[in-house]
Design a protein around this motif. Structure first.
Motif, PDB file in Angstrom:
ATOM      1  N   LYS A  54       0.954  -1.342   0.257  1.00  0.00           N
ATOM      2  CA  LYS A  54       0.146   0.045  -0.102  1.00  0.00           C
ATOM      3  C   LYS A  54       0.923   1.222   0.042  1.00  0.00           C
ATOM      4  O   LYS A  54       0.465   2.476  -0.547  1.00  0.00           O
ATOM      5  CB  LYS A  54      -0.972   0.104   1.220  1.00  0.00           C
ATOM      6  CG  LYS A  54      -2.131  -1.067   1.345  1.00  0.00           C
ATOM      7  CD  LYS A  54      -3.093  -1.020  -0.079  1.00  0.00           C
ATOM      8  CE  LYS A  54      -4.008  -2.139   0.182  1.00  0.00           C
ATOM      9  NZ  LYS A  54      -5.066  -2.168  -0.841  1.00  0.00           N
ATOM     10  N   ASN A  88      -6.243   6.820   4.441  1.00  0.00           N
ATOM     11  CA  ASN A  88      -6.652   5.486   3.757  1.00  0.00           C
ATOM     12  C   ASN A  88      -6.753   4.635   4.804  1.00  0.00           C
ATOM     13  O   ASN A  88      -6.220   4.579   5.969  1.00  0.00           O
ATOM     14  CB  ASN A  88      -5.828   5.357   2.670  1.00  0.00           C
ATOM     15  CG  ASN A  88      -5.513   6.133   1.524  1.00  0.00           C
ATOM     16  OD1 ASN A  88      -6.633   6.385   0.740  1.00  0.00           O
ATOM     17  ND2 ASN A  88      -4.444   6.761   1.501  1.00  0.00           N
ATOM     18  N   ALA A 118       2.308   5.857   8.073  1.00  0.00           N
ATOM     19  CA  ALA A 118       1.183   4.943   8.294  1.00  0.00           C
ATOM     20  C   ALA A 118       1.318   4.418   9.815  1.00  0.00           C
ATOM     21  O   ALA A 118       2.197   4.685  10.514  1.00  0.00           O
ATOM     22  CB  ALA A 118       1.505   3.675   7.281  1.00  0.00           C
ATOM     23  N   TRP A 121      -1.832   6.227   5.938  1.00  0.00           N
ATOM     24  CA  TRP A 121      -2.609   4.864   5.896  1.00  0.00           C
ATOM     25  C   TRP A 121      -2.807   4.543   7.260  1.00  0.00           C
ATOM     26  O   TRP A 121      -1.711   4.676   8.061  1.00  0.00           O
ATOM     27  CB  TRP A 121      -2.157   3.695   5.000  1.00  0.00           C
ATOM     28  CG  TRP A 121      -2.474   3.557   3.482  1.00  0.00           C
ATOM     29  CD1 TRP A 121      -1.607   4.324   2.579  1.00  0.00           C
ATOM     30  CD2 TRP A 121      -3.375   2.776   3.139  1.00  0.00           C
ATOM     31  NE1 TRP A 121      -2.100   3.856   1.636  1.00  0.00           N
ATOM     32  CE2 TRP A 121      -3.073   2.971   1.679  1.00  0.00           C
ATOM     33  CE3 TRP A 121      -4.282   1.897   3.268  1.00  0.00           C
ATOM     34  CZ2 TRP A 121      -4.182   2.428   0.595  1.00  0.00           C
ATOM     35  CZ3 TRP A 121      -5.201   1.389   2.554  1.00  0.00           C
ATOM     36  CH2 TRP A 121      -5.056   1.753   1.048  1.00  0.00           C
TER      37      TRP A 121
END
Length: 482
Positions: free
Chosen positions: A328, A473, A427, A454
């Motif tokens: 990702k 996300n 993230a 993320w």
């Protein structure tokens, strides 16, 4: 002659099982003196600390139990020989790790500490003593203990009479995070033994607060095998639902809806159907591998392979999560900052043994990530031991990124709170289901991250809608919705 009237107990091992178990026994049985002994002086010092927040084991409610009984009839000491000598009943509650070399390496249990305890009991005890297996042990370990204890031993302090021993199996069925509740209101108490009087002596202790119908009396061998099998079945359910979580993500289903649907079937039930990063803790992996080893030893390779696959699926789930993070984040995490929220293997414990966070963190470090770790109950020294890497607080996200830095192994640092962990992060990975992580203010946290950012919710505890509304996300385990 074994007496059923127990006045003094010694427990060898002041760890996650021995400490809480003996604390509850002392609390519920004020007429019995309970001595918990250990060679680790620092551990005993922590158990005796006036500041109950410094107990070496974190379990909700444990501090209250210790406060009531400690100094009255609950004692923590390094005086092992005297405690054994004074005991009518000795619990063996020491570590039984998986062997790392020799016969059965990687699967069989290392019983050196159990053997050492049996020899010490044989040497130091007086008169008639009941020896209780509390550690999780392979089937027929009691034979080893009985063989050591049955060697002629004379009690020089009791007119030279021969000492006598009875061996019982009394495995624990505690879930870390709810250990005190499990001890005070157990599903069952399992006692295996050959001597009815010895079995009843232990049963009489539990009868002080546990209904008789919950006390199961079996043979030694059934009791030993029941513990391994119980953990294997629980781990099997976790691996099963995690395998389904991957299929849900691929097909658009939601594993929580699937789990709810199958959990309403009374033949299946709803427990242990929460998908996540895999099982951890001191018992599941060790006990399954030991069960597999026993199956091969007794000529059952197909059965052994079946149980080994439960562990393989667990490892695969953890590797899959790490790979998803890399995928990702545009195929690389080199020099990118990743915040790991939660390092304990589950909430409401400070235990990191076999925690999924260890493998996931190591995989990301190998990819060159800069990891910031925060857990409300796990400190940096504990994490350092788990990762076997020195902490490095250099901030790669702010440092000049040379080609050498891009190709180097990653770095990690310990943070004291969520904000410092996620500041500048690309993230976030939620790996422990602490309540603190269920109510995070994503609107205020999102601006602190480097976008596009993320959130990887491996426990499915965060508010998915709030995360998306904050411009982040999200990947959530077992969620195939787009």
């Amino acid at each position: 002659m074994i007496s059923t009237d127990i006045k003094n107990i010694c427990c060898i091992g002041a760890g996650y099982v021995g400490g809480p178990t003996m604390a509850v026994i002392a609390d519920r049985c004020p007429s019995i003196q309970v001595n918990v002994v250990d060679l680790n002086e620092n551990r005993i010092k922590d158990w005796n600390d006036s500041d109950l927040s410094k107990l070496p084991v974190y379990e909700p409610g444990l501090d209250d139990v210790v406060a009531r009984a400690r100094g009255r009839n609950l004692h923590f000491t390094t005086n092992i020989e005297e405690s054994i000598a004074n005991a009518d009943m000795v619990f063996i509650s020491v570590n039984t790790p998986t062997k790392i070399k020799g016969v059965g390496a990687g699967q069989a249990s290392d019983l050196r500490w159990v053997e050492a305890c049996a020899r010490q009991v044989a040497q130091c005890s007086r008169g008639n003593t009941i020896v209780v297996e509390k550690s999780t042990l392979p089937v027929r370990t009691a034979e080893v203990i009985k063989s050591i204890l049955s060697s002629p031993q004379r009690d020089n302090r009791n007119s030279g009479e021969l000492k006598t021993f009875e061996v019982l199996s009394n495995p624990e069925f505690l879930a870390e995070g709810t250990a005190i509740v499990d001890l005070e209101n157990p599903d069952r108490i399992l006692i295996g033994g050959e001597s009815e009087s010895a079995v009843e002596a232990l049963a009489n202790i539990y009868l002080q607060w546990v209904p008789n119908e919950k006390i199961l009396r079996t043979s030694l061998w059934s009791s030993e095998l029941a513990k391994l099998t119980a953990n294997a079945f629980l781990a099997q359910r976790i691996s099963s639902i995690n395998s389904v979580s991957a299929l849900c993500e691929a097909t658009g289903a939601d594993v929580r809806e699937v789990a709810n649907a199958i959990g309403t079937d009374s033949r299946i039930g709803s427990k242990f159907l929460d998908s996540g990063p895999g099982f951890g803790g001191s018992c599941f992996k060790k006990d399954i591998l030991n069960l597999a080893y026993l199956c091969r030893y007794f000529g059952l390779p197909e059965v052994a392979e079946y149980w080994e696959n439960v562990v393989k699926l667990n490892n695969w789930q953890q590797a899959r999560i790490a790979q998803l993070v890399v995928q990702k984040l545009f195929g690389t995490v080199a020099t990118k900052k990743i915040a790991i929220l939660g390092f304990a293997f589950k909430a409401d414990t400070n235990d990191t043994r076999e925690s999924p966070a260890i493998m996931i963190a190591k995989d990301l470090l190998e990819e060159g990530a800069e990891i910031a770790i925060y857990d409300p109950k796990v400190n940096n020294e504990q994490i350092k031991k788990c990762l076997a890497l020195a902490e490095n607080k250099e901030d790669l996200s702010q440092a000049y990124k040379t080609q050498d830095a891009m190709n180097s192994e990653g770095k990690w640092s310990y943070k004291n709170d969520v904000v410092s962990a996620i500041s500048g992060a690309d993230a976030i990975i939620i790996l422990t289901e602490w309540n603190e992580f269920k109510s995070l203010n994503w609107e205020s946290l999102a601006p602190l991250m480097r976008h596009p950012a993320w959130v990887f919710d491996a426990r499915a505890v965060a508010d998915k809608t709030a995360i998306r509304c904050a411009g982040l996300n999200i990947w959530r385990v077992g969620d195939g919705s787009k």
